[in-house]
Design a protein around this motif. Structure first.
Motif, PDB file in Angstrom:
ATOM      1  N   ARG A 110       0.915  -1.166   0.086  1.00  0.00           N
ATOM      2  CA  ARG A 110      -0.119  -0.067   0.159  1.00  0.00           C
ATOM      3  C   ARG A 110       0.760   1.087   0.023  1.00  0.00           C
ATOM      4  NH1 ARG A 110      -5.476  -0.515   2.802  1.00  0.00           N
ATOM      5  NH2 ARG A 110      -6.243  -2.571   1.936  1.00  0.00           N
ATOM      6  N   ALA A 111       1.812   1.034   0.637  1.00  0.00           N
ATOM      7  CA  ALA A 111       2.925   2.254   0.715  1.00  0.00           C
ATOM      8  C   ALA A 111       4.307   1.843   0.420  1.00  0.00           C
ATOM      9  CB  ALA A 111       2.799   3.024   1.864  1.00  0.00           C
ATOM     10  N   PRO A 112       4.605   1.303  -0.775  1.00  0.00           N
ATOM     11  CA  PRO A 112       6.007   0.818  -1.142  1.00  0.00           C
ATOM     12  C   PRO A 112       7.126   1.989  -0.895  1.00  0.00           C
ATOM     13  CG  PRO A 112       4.702   1.315  -3.187  1.00  0.00           C
ATOM     14  CD  PRO A 112       3.722   1.466  -1.992  1.00  0.00           C
ATOM     15  N   GLU A 113       6.621   3.389  -0.752  1.00  0.00           N
ATOM     16  CA  GLU A 113       7.780   4.397  -0.551  1.00  0.00           C
ATOM     17  C   GLU A 113       8.096   4.460   0.847  1.00  0.00           C
ATOM     18  OE1 GLU A 113       3.917   6.366   0.073  1.00  0.00           O
ATOM     19  OE2 GLU A 113       4.680   4.728  -1.322  1.00  0.00           O
ATOM     20  N   ARG A 114       7.184   3.773   1.544  1.00  0.00           N
ATOM     21  CA  ARG A 114       7.500   3.891   3.255  1.00  0.00           C
ATOM     22  C   ARG A 114       8.267   2.797   3.833  1.00  0.00           C
ATOM     23  NH1 ARG A 114       2.947   6.793   6.449  1.00  0.00           N
ATOM     24  NH2 ARG A 114       4.971   7.319   7.556  1.00  0.00           N
ATOM     25  N   VAL A 115       8.480   1.573   2.856  1.00  0.00           N
ATOM     26  CA  VAL A 115       8.810   0.706   3.478  1.00  0.00           C
ATOM     27  C   VAL A 115      10.113   0.120   2.819  1.00  0.00           C
ATOM     28  CG1 VAL A 115       8.467  -2.024   3.962  1.00  0.00           C
ATOM     29  CG2 VAL A 115       6.503  -0.210   3.998  1.00  0.00           C
ATOM     30  N   THR A 116      11.488   0.073   3.790  1.00  0.00           N
ATOM     31  CA  THR A 116      12.685  -0.217   3.101  1.00  0.00           C
ATOM     32  C   THR A 116      12.910  -1.620   2.916  1.00  0.00           C
ATOM     33  OG1 THR A 116      13.595  -0.113   5.361  1.00  0.00           O
ATOM     34  CG2 THR A 116      13.518   1.870   4.130  1.00  0.00           C
ATOM     35  N   HIS A 117      12.428  -2.444   3.790  1.00  0.00           N
ATOM     36  CA  HIS A 117      12.758  -3.883   3.883  1.00  0.00           C
ATOM     37  C   HIS A 117      11.516  -4.514   4.376  1.00  0.00           C
ATOM     38  CE1 HIS A 117      16.268  -1.858   5.566  1.00  0.00           C
ATOM     39  NE2 HIS A 117      16.911  -2.598   4.948  1.00  0.00           N
ATOM     40  N   LEU A 118      11.292  -5.840   3.881  1.00  0.00           N
ATOM     41  CA  LEU A 118      10.098  -6.599   4.146  1.00  0.00           C
ATOM     42  C   LEU A 118      10.561  -7.982   4.664  1.00  0.00           C
ATOM     43  CD1 LEU A 118       7.034  -7.363   4.433  1.00  0.00           C
ATOM     44  CD2 LEU A 118       6.908  -7.620   2.208  1.00  0.00           C
ATOM     45  N   ALA A 119      10.324  -8.338   5.911  1.00  0.00           N
ATOM     46  CA  ALA A 119      10.768  -9.815   6.343  1.00  0.00           C
ATOM     47  C   ALA A 119       9.644 -10.508   6.820  1.00  0.00           C
ATOM     48  CB  ALA A 119      11.606  -9.525   7.484  1.00  0.00           C
ATOM     49  N   MET A 120       9.134 -11.376   6.365  1.00  0.00           N
ATOM     50  CA  MET A 120       8.126 -12.422   6.544  1.00  0.00           C
ATOM     51  C   MET A 120       8.408 -13.643   7.086  1.00  0.00           C
ATOM     52  SD  MET A 120       5.996 -11.643   2.884  1.00  0.00           S
ATOM     53  CE  MET A 120       4.513 -12.425   3.642  1.00  0.00           C
ATOM     54  N   THR A 242      15.129 -16.345   0.898  1.00  0.00           N
ATOM     55  CA  THR A 242      14.714 -17.364   1.763  1.00  0.00           C
ATOM     56  C   THR A 242      15.728 -18.009   2.469  1.00  0.00           C
ATOM     57  OG1 THR A 242      12.780 -17.900   0.218  1.00  0.00           O
ATOM     58  CG2 THR A 242      13.345 -19.368   2.116  1.00  0.00           C
ATOM     59  N   VAL A 243      15.609 -17.833   3.940  1.00  0.00           N
ATOM     60  CA  VAL A 243      16.260 -18.629   4.989  1.00  0.00           C
ATOM     61  C   VAL A 243      15.435 -19.725   5.464  1.00  0.00           C
ATOM     62  CG1 VAL A 243      17.935 -18.278   7.016  1.00  0.00           C
ATOM     63  CG2 VAL A 243      17.953 -16.784   5.155  1.00  0.00           C
ATOM     64  N   GLN A 244      15.857 -20.936   5.552  1.00  0.00           N
ATOM     65  CA  GLN A 244      15.054 -21.947   6.358  1.00  0.00           C
ATOM     66  C   GLN A 244      15.888 -22.195   7.675  1.00  0.00           C
ATOM     67  OE1 GLN A 244      13.562 -25.356   4.368  1.00  0.00           O
ATOM     68  NE2 GLN A 244      12.755 -24.310   2.829  1.00  0.00           N
ATOM     69  N   VAL A 245      15.273 -22.386   8.898  1.00  0.00           N
ATOM     70  CA  VAL A 245      15.859 -22.726   9.962  1.00  0.00           C
ATOM     71  C   VAL A 245      15.125 -24.014  10.605  1.00  0.00           C
ATOM     72  CG1 VAL A 245      16.260 -20.147  10.604  1.00  0.00           C
ATOM     73  CG2 VAL A 245      14.244 -21.111  11.427  1.00  0.00           C
ATOM     74  N   GLU A 254      11.831 -20.829  19.012  1.00  0.00           N
ATOM     75  CA  GLU A 254      12.807 -22.169  18.726  1.00  0.00           C
ATOM     76  C   GLU A 254      13.999 -22.116  18.034  1.00  0.00           C
ATOM     77  OE1 GLU A 254       9.087 -25.348  18.532  1.00  0.00           O
ATOM     78  OE2 GLU A 254      10.278 -25.128  16.945  1.00  0.00           O
ATOM     79  N   ALA A 255      14.253 -21.040  17.409  1.00  0.00           N
ATOM     80  CA  ALA A 255      15.444 -20.552  16.584  1.00  0.00           C
ATOM     81  C   ALA A 255      15.768 -19.151  16.807  1.00  0.00           C
ATOM     82  CB  ALA A 255      15.431 -21.148  15.217  1.00  0.00           C
ATOM     83  N   PRO A 256      15.843 -18.640  17.881  1.00  0.00           N
ATOM     84  CA  PRO A 256      15.946 -17.364  18.115  1.00  0.00           C
ATOM     85  C   PRO A 256      17.393 -16.448  17.565  1.00  0.00           C
ATOM     86  CG  PRO A 256      16.414 -18.327  20.229  1.00  0.00           C
ATOM     87  CD  PRO A 256      16.014 -19.628  19.338  1.00  0.00           C
ATOM     88  N   ASP A 257      18.329 -17.217  17.775  1.00  0.00           N
ATOM     89  CA  ASP A 257      19.545 -16.778  17.229  1.00  0.00           C
ATOM     90  C   ASP A 257      19.530 -16.921  15.323  1.00  0.00           C
ATOM     91  OD1 ASP A 257      20.994 -16.244  19.644  1.00  0.00           O
ATOM     92  OD2 ASP A 257      21.180 -18.213  19.830  1.00  0.00           O
ATOM     93  N   GLU A 258      18.859 -17.781  15.144  1.00  0.00           N
ATOM     94  CA  GLU A 258      19.051 -17.963  13.719  1.00  0.00           C
ATOM     95  C   GLU A 258      18.029 -16.739  12.939  1.00  0.00           C
ATOM     96  OE1 GLU A 258      18.903 -20.337  15.788  1.00  0.00           O
ATOM     97  OE2 GLU A 258      20.133 -22.034  15.079  1.00  0.00           O
ATOM     98  N   ALA A 262      19.386 -13.645  10.621  1.00  0.00           N
ATOM     99  CA  ALA A 262      18.848 -13.719   9.200  1.00  0.00           C
ATOM    100  C   ALA A 262      18.115 -12.315   9.010  1.00  0.00           C
ATOM    101  CB  ALA A 262      17.648 -14.548   9.186  1.00  0.00           C
ATOM    102  N   LEU A 263      17.748 -11.806  10.046  1.00  0.00           N
ATOM    103  CA  LEU A 263      17.334 -10.297  10.213  1.00  0.00           C
ATOM    104  C   LEU A 263      18.185  -9.217  10.128  1.00  0.00           C
ATOM    105  CD1 LEU A 263      14.251 -10.294  12.479  1.00  0.00           C
ATOM    106  CD2 LEU A 263      14.139 -10.469  10.065  1.00  0.00           C
ATOM    107  N   ARG A 264      19.152  -9.719  10.872  1.00  0.00           N
ATOM    108  CA  ARG A 264      20.452  -8.587  10.955  1.00  0.00           C
ATOM    109  C   ARG A 264      21.211  -8.621   9.664  1.00  0.00           C
ATOM    110  NH1 ARG A 264      25.395 -11.361  13.845  1.00  0.00           N
ATOM    111  NH2 ARG A 264      25.183 -12.376  11.774  1.00  0.00           N
ATOM    112  N   ASP A 265      21.293  -9.670   9.047  1.00  0.00           N
ATOM    113  CA  ASP A 265      22.042  -9.774   7.833  1.00  0.00           C
ATOM    114  C   ASP A 265      21.276  -9.109   6.630  1.00  0.00           C
ATOM    115  OD1 ASP A 265      24.146 -11.147   9.137  1.00  0.00           O
ATOM    116  OD2 ASP A 265      23.644 -12.823   8.142  1.00  0.00           O
ATOM    117  N   PHE A 266      20.254  -9.403   6.599  1.00  0.00           N
ATOM    118  CA  PHE A 266      19.073  -8.901   5.545  1.00  0.00           C
ATOM    119  C   PHE A 266      18.939  -7.111   5.854  1.00  0.00           C
ATOM    120  CE2 PHE A 266      14.591  -7.918   4.675  1.00  0.00           C
ATOM    121  CZ  PHE A 266      14.783  -7.853   3.161  1.00  0.00           C
ATOM    122  N   PHE A 267      18.553  -6.893   7.005  1.00  0.00           N
ATOM    123  CA  PHE A 267      18.482  -5.337   7.329  1.00  0.00           C
ATOM    124  C   PHE A 267      19.931  -4.732   6.799  1.00  0.00           C
ATOM    125  CE2 PHE A 267      14.585  -6.061  10.260  1.00  0.00           C
ATOM    126  CZ  PHE A 267      13.956  -6.519   9.243  1.00  0.00           C
TER     127      PHE A 267
END
Length: 271
Positions: A110-120, A242-245, A254-258, A262-267
């Motif tokens: 809805r607001a692509p200009e406002r979102v820099t990264h999307l993690a699902m 995609t990252v699978q844990v 269950e996989a807090p560090d992973e 993944a978020l750290r490296d991506f962002f």
């Protein structure tokens, strides 16, 4: 913590133990059905202490946030964009788990200009809820909570970085879900959230409208949103990875560090 007035209602956001500073890069953490901000405890605190602004939100009508709970993914996405307005944030990264991942997707579309990264995280599309579980969430929510906990976990005890040695995942998750359900005496947020997931039909169109990089973090043993249920959506992502844990649906515990790494490296890579 901080409280923001969003659409005329007080909204609770956990800031990871650091004062909010709108000048910093911002990440918004969005929880899933019958959860609250606390499911992101490790990830939100790490980002807050490593140069990021954090808004780990309680969705409306959940726990510390006022207002009617969103009855659709679209309504919840509008809430997230209104939250950014209330916080004075022009752009942010969005990280959502399960129901929250669909909310983040729709907001980014809805607001692509406002979102820099999307993690699902722990996502699927369509996010179909079985008729038995959908009915139980309405007629017998305590039984539905037990069902969800059975389906969501692939281990009994988590790594130490979740909540500490001796933590019982099933018991902790069940207690959280019961507390969230009891926090709203007027609306069954369990059924409302599940129905919103089940009814959402704009996923592929939304992904086609997303302009930012997309990360899918999936649990190999996830029975609620199995990795194969993300393939069609991932194929639509313009810049997806995609990252699978080794985890079930409760990936952050269950996989807090992973999940964090993944978020750290991506962002950081797209910052």
């Amino acid at each position: 913590m901080m409280e923001l007035l969003v659409d005329g209602h007080k909204t609770y956001c956990y800031t990871g133990g650091k004062p909010f500073d709108a000048a910093k890069p911002t990440v918004v953490f969005i929880h899933g059905v019958l959860n609250d901000h606390s499911v992101w405890i490790l990830q939100s605190r790490w980002f807050a202490h490593h140069g990021w602004n954090v808004l780990a939100v309680d969705l409306p009508g959940h726990c510390r946030s006022e207002g009617p709970p969103p009855t659709s993914v679209e309504a919840a996405a509008q809430f997230v964009l209104a939250l950014l307005d209330a916080a004075g944030v022009e752009k942010a990264a969005l990280a959502g788990h399960s129901f929250g991942s669909l909310i983040a997707l729709e907001a980014a579309a809805r607001a692509p200009e406002r979102v820099t990264h999307l993690a699902m995280v722990g996502t699927a599309y369509p996010m179909t809820v079985s008729p038995a579980l959908l009915e139980a969430s309405l007629d017998d929510p305590q039984r539905a909570i037990a069902m969800v906990n059975s389906f969501s976990h692939s281990m009994l005890a988590p790594p130490p970085s979740t909540l500490g040695p001796g933590t019982w995942l099933y018991g902790g998750s069940r207690a959280l879900m019961r507390r969230v359900l009891a926090s709203n005496r007027e609306v069954n947020v369990f059924h409302v959230g599940f129905k919103a997931c089940n009814d959402y039909a704009n996923g592929e169109a939304a992904m086609a409208a997303v302009q930012c990089p997309v990360l899918f973090v999936l649990g190999r043993s996830d029975q609620m949103t199995p990795p194969r249920a993300t393939q069609a959506l991932a194929a639509k992502a313009r810049d997806g990875r995609t990252v699978q844990v080794a985890a079930g649906h409760a990936l952050m515990s269950e996989a807090p560090d992973e999940v964090l790494f993944a978020l750290r490296d991506f962002f950081s890579a797209a910052r």
